[in-house]
Scaffold this motif. Structure first.
Motif, PDB file in Angstrom:
ATOM      1  N   VAL A  10       0.815  -1.227   0.000  1.00 57.74           N
ATOM      2  CA  VAL A  10       0.000   0.000   0.000  1.00 57.74           C
ATOM      3  C   VAL A  10       0.847   1.276   0.000  1.00 57.74           C
ATOM      4  O   VAL A  10       0.438   2.306  -0.547  1.00 57.74           O
ATOM      5  CB  VAL A  10      -0.994   0.015   1.199  1.00 57.74           C
ATOM      6  CG1 VAL A  10      -0.266   0.157   2.527  1.00 57.74           C
ATOM      7  CG2 VAL A  10      -2.029   1.133   1.035  1.00 57.74           C
ATOM      8  N   LEU A  11       2.043   1.228   0.567  1.00 59.11           N
ATOM      9  CA  LEU A  11       2.884   2.422   0.637  1.00 59.11           C
ATOM     10  C   LEU A  11       3.606   2.717  -0.678  1.00 59.11           C
ATOM     11  O   LEU A  11       4.212   3.773  -0.831  1.00 59.11           O
ATOM     12  CB  LEU A  11       3.909   2.287   1.772  1.00 59.11           C
ATOM     13  CG  LEU A  11       3.351   2.039   3.173  1.00 59.11           C
ATOM     14  CD1 LEU A  11       4.488   1.968   4.188  1.00 59.11           C
ATOM     15  CD2 LEU A  11       2.339   3.107   3.571  1.00 59.11           C
ATOM     16  N   ARG A  12       3.547   1.773  -1.640  1.00 59.78           N
ATOM     17  CA  ARG A  12       4.196   2.018  -2.928  1.00 59.78           C
ATOM     18  C   ARG A  12       3.324   1.544  -4.093  1.00 59.78           C
ATOM     19  O   ARG A  12       2.522   2.298  -4.615  1.00 59.78           O
ATOM     20  CB  ARG A  12       5.579   1.352  -2.971  1.00 59.78           C
ATOM     21  CG  ARG A  12       6.574   2.024  -3.952  1.00 59.78           C
ATOM     22  CD  ARG A  12       6.377   1.732  -5.416  1.00 59.78           C
ATOM     23  NE  ARG A  12       6.556   0.339  -5.777  1.00 59.78           N
ATOM     24  CZ  ARG A  12       6.392  -0.134  -7.012  1.00 59.78           C
ATOM     25  NH1 ARG A  12       6.043   0.663  -8.000  1.00 59.78           N
ATOM     26  NH2 ARG A  12       6.555  -1.423  -7.266  1.00 59.78           N
ATOM     27  N   ASP A  13       3.383   0.278  -4.468  1.00 63.06           N
ATOM     28  CA  ASP A  13       2.783  -0.120  -5.737  1.00 63.06           C
ATOM     29  C   ASP A  13       1.266  -0.035  -5.759  1.00 63.06           C
ATOM     30  O   ASP A  13       0.674   0.259  -6.797  1.00 63.06           O
ATOM     31  CB  ASP A  13       3.226  -1.535  -6.131  1.00 63.06           C
ATOM     32  CG  ASP A  13       3.018  -1.805  -7.616  1.00 63.06           C
ATOM     33  OD1 ASP A  13       2.868  -0.830  -8.386  1.00 63.06           O
ATOM     34  OD2 ASP A  13       2.997  -2.971  -8.009  1.00 63.06           O
ATOM     35  N   ALA A  14       0.625  -0.292  -4.626  1.00 64.32           N
ATOM     36  CA  ALA A  14      -0.839  -0.218  -4.612  1.00 64.32           C
ATOM     37  C   ALA A  14      -1.316   1.193  -4.937  1.00 64.32           C
ATOM     38  O   ALA A  14      -2.201   1.389  -5.777  1.00 64.32           O
ATOM     39  CB  ALA A  14      -1.385  -0.669  -3.264  1.00 64.32           C
ATOM     40  N   VAL A 229       6.751 -16.127  -0.904  1.00 64.98           N
ATOM     41  CA  VAL A 229       6.281 -14.787  -0.525  1.00 64.98           C
ATOM     42  C   VAL A 229       5.341 -14.284  -1.617  1.00 64.98           C
ATOM     43  O   VAL A 229       5.601 -14.495  -2.810  1.00 64.98           O
ATOM     44  CB  VAL A 229       7.457 -13.789  -0.364  1.00 64.98           C
ATOM     45  CG1 VAL A 229       6.956 -12.415   0.062  1.00 64.98           C
ATOM     46  CG2 VAL A 229       8.482 -14.311   0.643  1.00 64.98           C
ATOM     47  N   ILE A 230       4.243 -13.622  -1.208  1.00 67.82           N
ATOM     48  CA  ILE A 230       3.339 -13.001  -2.177  1.00 67.82           C
ATOM     49  C   ILE A 230       3.192 -11.518  -1.868  1.00 67.82           C
ATOM     50  O   ILE A 230       3.246 -11.104  -0.723  1.00 67.82           O
ATOM     51  CB  ILE A 230       1.951 -13.683  -2.191  1.00 67.82           C
ATOM     52  CG1 ILE A 230       1.305 -13.670  -0.789  1.00 67.82           C
ATOM     53  CG2 ILE A 230       2.058 -15.107  -2.728  1.00 67.82           C
ATOM     54  CD1 ILE A 230      -0.122 -14.224  -0.746  1.00 67.82           C
ATOM     55  N   ASP A 231       3.017 -10.719  -2.911  1.00 68.05           N
ATOM     56  CA  ASP A 231       2.792  -9.283  -2.756  1.00 68.05           C
ATOM     57  C   ASP A 231       1.285  -9.033  -2.725  1.00 68.05           C
ATOM     58  O   ASP A 231       0.564  -9.455  -3.640  1.00 68.05           O
ATOM     59  CB  ASP A 231       3.395  -8.517  -3.935  1.00 68.05           C
ATOM     60  CG  ASP A 231       4.909  -8.414  -3.855  1.00 68.05           C
ATOM     61  OD1 ASP A 231       5.508  -9.121  -3.034  1.00 68.05           O
ATOM     62  OD2 ASP A 231       5.494  -7.627  -4.638  1.00 68.05           O
ATOM     63  N   THR A 232       0.815  -8.336  -1.694  1.00 66.30           N
ATOM     64  CA  THR A 232      -0.610  -8.027  -1.560  1.00 66.30           C
ATOM     65  C   THR A 232      -0.770  -6.591  -1.054  1.00 66.30           C
ATOM     66  O   THR A 232       0.179  -5.999  -0.550  1.00 66.30           O
ATOM     67  CB  THR A 232      -1.306  -8.981  -0.574  1.00 66.30           C
ATOM     68  OG1 THR A 232      -0.686  -8.859   0.715  1.00 66.30           O
ATOM     69  CG2 THR A 232      -1.241 -10.434  -1.042  1.00 66.30           C
ATOM     70  N   ALA A 233      -2.008  -6.066  -1.170  1.00 69.01           N
ATOM     71  CA  ALA A 233      -2.302  -4.702  -0.716  1.00 69.01           C
ATOM     72  C   ALA A 233      -3.461  -4.738   0.263  1.00 69.01           C
ATOM     73  O   ALA A 233      -4.412  -5.502   0.075  1.00 69.01           O
ATOM     74  CB  ALA A 233      -2.663  -3.818  -1.907  1.00 69.01           C
ATOM     75  N   THR A 234      -3.388  -3.902   1.292  1.00 67.33           N
ATOM     76  CA  THR A 234      -4.515  -3.814   2.232  1.00 67.33           C
ATOM     77  C   THR A 234      -5.795  -3.632   1.428  1.00 67.33           C
ATOM     78  O   THR A 234      -5.812  -2.906   0.429  1.00 67.33           O
ATOM     79  CB  THR A 234      -4.288  -2.687   3.262  1.00 67.33           C
ATOM     80  OG1 THR A 234      -5.218  -2.823   4.333  1.00 67.33           O
ATOM     81  CG2 THR A 234      -4.436  -1.297   2.644  1.00 67.33           C
ATOM     82  N   SER A 235      -6.885  -4.305   1.830  1.00 65.14           N
ATOM     83  CA  SER A 235      -7.989  -4.568   0.899  1.00 65.14           C
ATOM     84  C   SER A 235      -8.610  -3.332   0.253  1.00 65.14           C
ATOM     85  O   SER A 235      -8.999  -3.374  -0.910  1.00 65.14           O
ATOM     86  CB  SER A 235      -9.063  -5.422   1.558  1.00 65.14           C
ATOM     87  OG  SER A 235      -9.561  -4.818   2.726  1.00 65.14           O
ATOM     88  N   THR A 246      -4.613  -8.220   1.015  1.00 64.97           N
ATOM     89  CA  THR A 246      -3.862  -8.863   2.096  1.00 64.97           C
ATOM     90  C   THR A 246      -4.785  -9.704   2.981  1.00 64.97           C
ATOM     91  O   THR A 246      -4.524 -10.891   3.222  1.00 64.97           O
ATOM     92  CB  THR A 246      -3.156  -7.797   2.956  1.00 64.97           C
ATOM     93  OG1 THR A 246      -2.311  -7.008   2.110  1.00 64.97           O
ATOM     94  CG2 THR A 246      -2.315  -8.428   4.058  1.00 64.97           C
ATOM     95  N   GLU A 247      -5.873  -9.100   3.473  1.00 64.83           N
ATOM     96  CA  GLU A 247      -6.751  -9.801   4.424  1.00 64.83           C
ATOM     97  C   GLU A 247      -7.424 -11.006   3.780  1.00 64.83           C
ATOM     98  O   GLU A 247      -7.602 -12.048   4.409  1.00 64.83           O
ATOM     99  CB  GLU A 247      -7.842  -8.868   4.966  1.00 64.83           C
ATOM    100  CG  GLU A 247      -7.322  -7.598   5.626  1.00 64.83           C
ATOM    101  CD  GLU A 247      -7.340  -6.433   4.667  1.00 64.83           C
ATOM    102  OE1 GLU A 247      -8.158  -5.512   4.865  1.00 64.83           O
ATOM    103  OE2 GLU A 247      -6.552  -6.455   3.696  1.00 64.83           O
ATOM    104  N   THR A 248      -7.805 -10.880   2.510  1.00 63.29           N
ATOM    105  CA  THR A 248      -8.479 -11.974   1.811  1.00 63.29           C
ATOM    106  C   THR A 248      -7.557 -13.185   1.679  1.00 63.29           C
ATOM    107  O   THR A 248      -7.963 -14.324   1.952  1.00 63.29           O
ATOM    108  CB  THR A 248      -8.938 -11.507   0.404  1.00 63.29           C
ATOM    109  OG1 THR A 248      -9.698 -10.311   0.542  1.00 63.29           O
ATOM    110  CG2 THR A 248      -9.763 -12.567  -0.285  1.00 63.29           C
TER     111      THR A 248
END
Length: 466
Positions: A10-14, A229-235, A246-248
Motif C-alpha cells: 500500500v505504501l508504494r505499488d498499490a 512470498v506473495i505481494d498483496t495490498a490492504t484490501s 492482504t486480508e483476503t
C-alpha cells in the motif's frame, strides 16, 4: 503445507497503480507504527515512481520520506523497487552513480532491494547487485527480479534458465514480476514448479496485479506450487490495477492451516485506517474508476494498467479516442517487431507511444521515436528476440548492427557528481540532494529552491515576531 509470507504494497505499488503514486507521506504517517506490528515479510514503500512523484508532485524529499518510515517501522524490512542500471529514472546511469544510489538507499533505511531490468538483460543488474552486497547490513537482501511476459520466446525453460542465472549471480531471493497481471494459474503452476526444481530452497516471490481478474487464482495455484512470498495490498487499496487483498489471502491461507506470520487484528486496523483515505481520493477524482475495474483485454494485448490509462489520456488530449481500438491492436505488432520486450517501464511507454504514432500517421514507422531508435541501436540491452530486419535497416542502415555491450561498462569518472554539485551550489546540503539532482535535475532543483525559500520566509517571520 509450507509457510507463506506477505509483502504489503500500500505504501508504494498499490497507490502507484490506483492513483499514480500521489499518496503523500502525511496521509499515512499515523498508521506506520501499527503496520510495524503486522508481521509482514516486508513493506514495499520506496522506489518505483515514488522518487519522481515526491519531487514532481508532492513537494517531498524522497530520502526524508524514507528516513521517517524507517523511524516509525524499526522492526519491519523496508523494500524498494530498482530498475537496475536505470535506477528510478528512464535512462542508463554510470556505474559510480548506481553504486552511490544503492549505498545511500541502504544508509537511509532500505533492507530489501528488488532489482530488475525491463529487457531481462542481466548485465544491467550486476552493478546494483555488487553495490547491494558491498554496503549490506545484516538485514539487507538483494532480490533478483524477472519481468514476466508471454511471447513465442518466453517459455518455462527460458524463465528457469533466467532464475538459475540470478542464483549464480549471487541474488538471495528471486521475484517473478507479473506487471500486467497476465500470468494464468496454469502458467504459475508449471513455472514455479520448474523454478523450484532448478534453484532448490532459494526463496521465490510472486508479484502480480488484478488488472485481468486472474490474480487470486494465480496466487492460489502459486502457493500450492511452493511460492514463499506473495505481494498483496490492504484490501481497500487492492483490486483493479493494484494487487490482491492482504486480508483476503490471509483468510484463505488460514483455513488451509498455512502459517503467514500476520496478525489479523493489526492488518484489519491498517485497512480501517486507509478506507477514508481512499474515499477522499475517489471523491476528488484522483482515483479513476477505470483503475479499479477488471480489463481482460490485457490478456490479449499484454498491456499493464498504467500503460493503458496513459494511452487513454494521450489519445483524449489529442481528441483521437476514435483511434483507441486500432492503437490497442497495433501494440502486439510493434512489440513483435521489437523482439517481444516485456511491457514494463520504460519499454511499455515506448511501445505504446510508437503504436499510437503508427495509427495516427496512417503509416507504420513513418516516424520513429528517439527512444525506440536507441532501443534498436542496443542502448537498453539485448532484445529477447531478433528485431524486425526492415525496422533495423530503417534505423541502423543496411547491414548496420546494434551495440553488443553494456554501454555503461567501467564508467566511474565522478563527472556526474561534479556537474551536479556545480549546478546546485549551496542548494545541495547532502549527498542525497546531489543524487536526487542526477536522477531528476529539473524537479530536484525546483524542490530545493522551494525548500530554501520556505526556510528564508520562516527565518524572516521569526525575526519580525521577535
Amino acid at each position: 503445507m509450507h509457510k507463506v509470507q506477505f509483502t504489503e504494497t500500500v505504501l508504494r505499488d498499490a497507490n502507484q497503480s490506483l492513483m499514480a503514486t500521489r499518496l503523500p507521506y502525511a496521509d499515512y504517517e499515523d498508521i506506520l507504527e501499527t503496520m510495524d506490528k503486522a508481521g509482514y515479510y516486508s513493506a514495499e514503500c520506496w522506489g518505483g515512481a515514488t522518487f519522481d512523484s515526491c519531487l514532481r508532485y508532492l513537494g517531498e524529499d524522497p530520502w526524508e520520506r524514507l528516513r521517517k518510515i524507517r523511524k516509525h517501522m524499526p522492526n519491519t524490512r523496508l523494500q524498494m523497487l530498482l530498475r537496475g542500471q536505470n535506477l528510478l529514472g528512464y535512462k542508463h546511469y554510470h556505474d559510480d552513480v548506481v553504486e552511490k544510489f544503492v549505498e545511500l538507499s541502504i544508509k537511509n533505511g532500505i533492507d530489501i532491494i528488488r532489482i530488475f531490468d525491463a529487457l531481462n538483460d542481466f548485465r544491467n543488474l550486476g552493478t546494483a547487485l555488487d553495490a547491494t552486497m558491498k554496503y549490506a547490513t545484516k538485514k539487507t537482501i538483494a532480490s533478483g527480479c524477472i519481468s514476466y511476459t508471454q511471447s513465442p520466446v518466453h517459455t518455462v525453460e527460458k524463465y528457469v534458465e533466467m532464475c538459475k542465472e540470478l542464483q549464480r549471480m549471487g541474488f538471495q531471493t528471486i521475484c517473478l514480476k507479473d506487471m500486467a497481471g497476465t500470468m494464468s494459474p496454469y502458467e504459475a503452476e508449471h513455472l514455479i514448479k520448474g523454478i523450484k526444481d532448478a534453484v532448490g530452497d532459494m526463496p521465490l516471490i510472486l508479484h502480480t496485479h488484478c488488472t485481468t481478474g486472474m490474480a487470486y487464482m494465480t496466487l492460489t495455484k502459486a502457493i500450492e506450487s511452493g511460492i514463499d512470498v506473495i505481494d498483496t495490498a490492504t484490501s481497500c487499496f487492492s483490486g483493479g490495477t493494484s494487487q490482491p487483498a492482504t486480508e483476503t489471502m490471509f483468510y484463505a491461507l488460514q483455513q488451509y492451516g498455512i502459517e503467514t506470520n500476520l496478525k489479523e487484528d493489526v492488518i484489519n486496523q491498517v485497512n480501517d485506517y486507509f478506507k477514508p483515505i481512499k474515499q477522499k481520493y475517489i471523491d476528488s477524482g484522483r482515483i479513476n474508476p477505470k483503475s479499479m475495474g477488471t480489463d481482460a483485454q490485457a490478456l490479449v494485448y499484454k498491456v499493464p494498467g498504467g500503460m493503458l490509462s496513459n494511452m487513454i489520456a494521450n489519445l483524449t488530449d489529442m481528441k483521437a479516442m476514435d483511434k483507441f481500438d486500432a492503437a490497442l491492436a497495433e501494440i502486439p505488432a510493434v512489440r513483435a517487431d521489437l523482439g517481444y520486450p516485456p511491457l514494463v517501464t520504460p519499454l511499455s511507454q515506448m511501445v505504446g507511444n510508437q503504436a499510437v504514432t503508427n495509427v495516427l500517421l496512417g503509416e507504420r514507422y513513418k516516424q520513429i521515436s528517439k527512444e525506440v531508435k536507441n532501443y534498436i541501436k542496443g542502448e537498453y540491452g539485448i532484445a529477447p528476440a531478433p528485431v524486425s530486419k526492415d525496422l533495423e535497416n530503417k534505423v541502423l542502415g543496411e547491414g548496420g548492427k546494434p551495440i553488443d555491450c553494456r554501454i555503461e561498462d567501467a564508467k566511474r569518472t565522478g563527472e556526474d557528481f561534479k556537474a551536479a554539485k556545480e549546478a546546485l551550489g549551496d542548494l545541495a546540503r547532502s549527498e542525497e540532494d546531489v543524487m536526487s539532482y542526477i536522477c531528476f535535475p529539473d524537479q530536484t532543483k525546483k524542490f530545493l529552491e522551494g525548500r530554501k525559500a520556505k526556510e528564508e520566509n520562516v527565518a524572516t517571520y521569526a525575526i519580525e515576531e521577535a
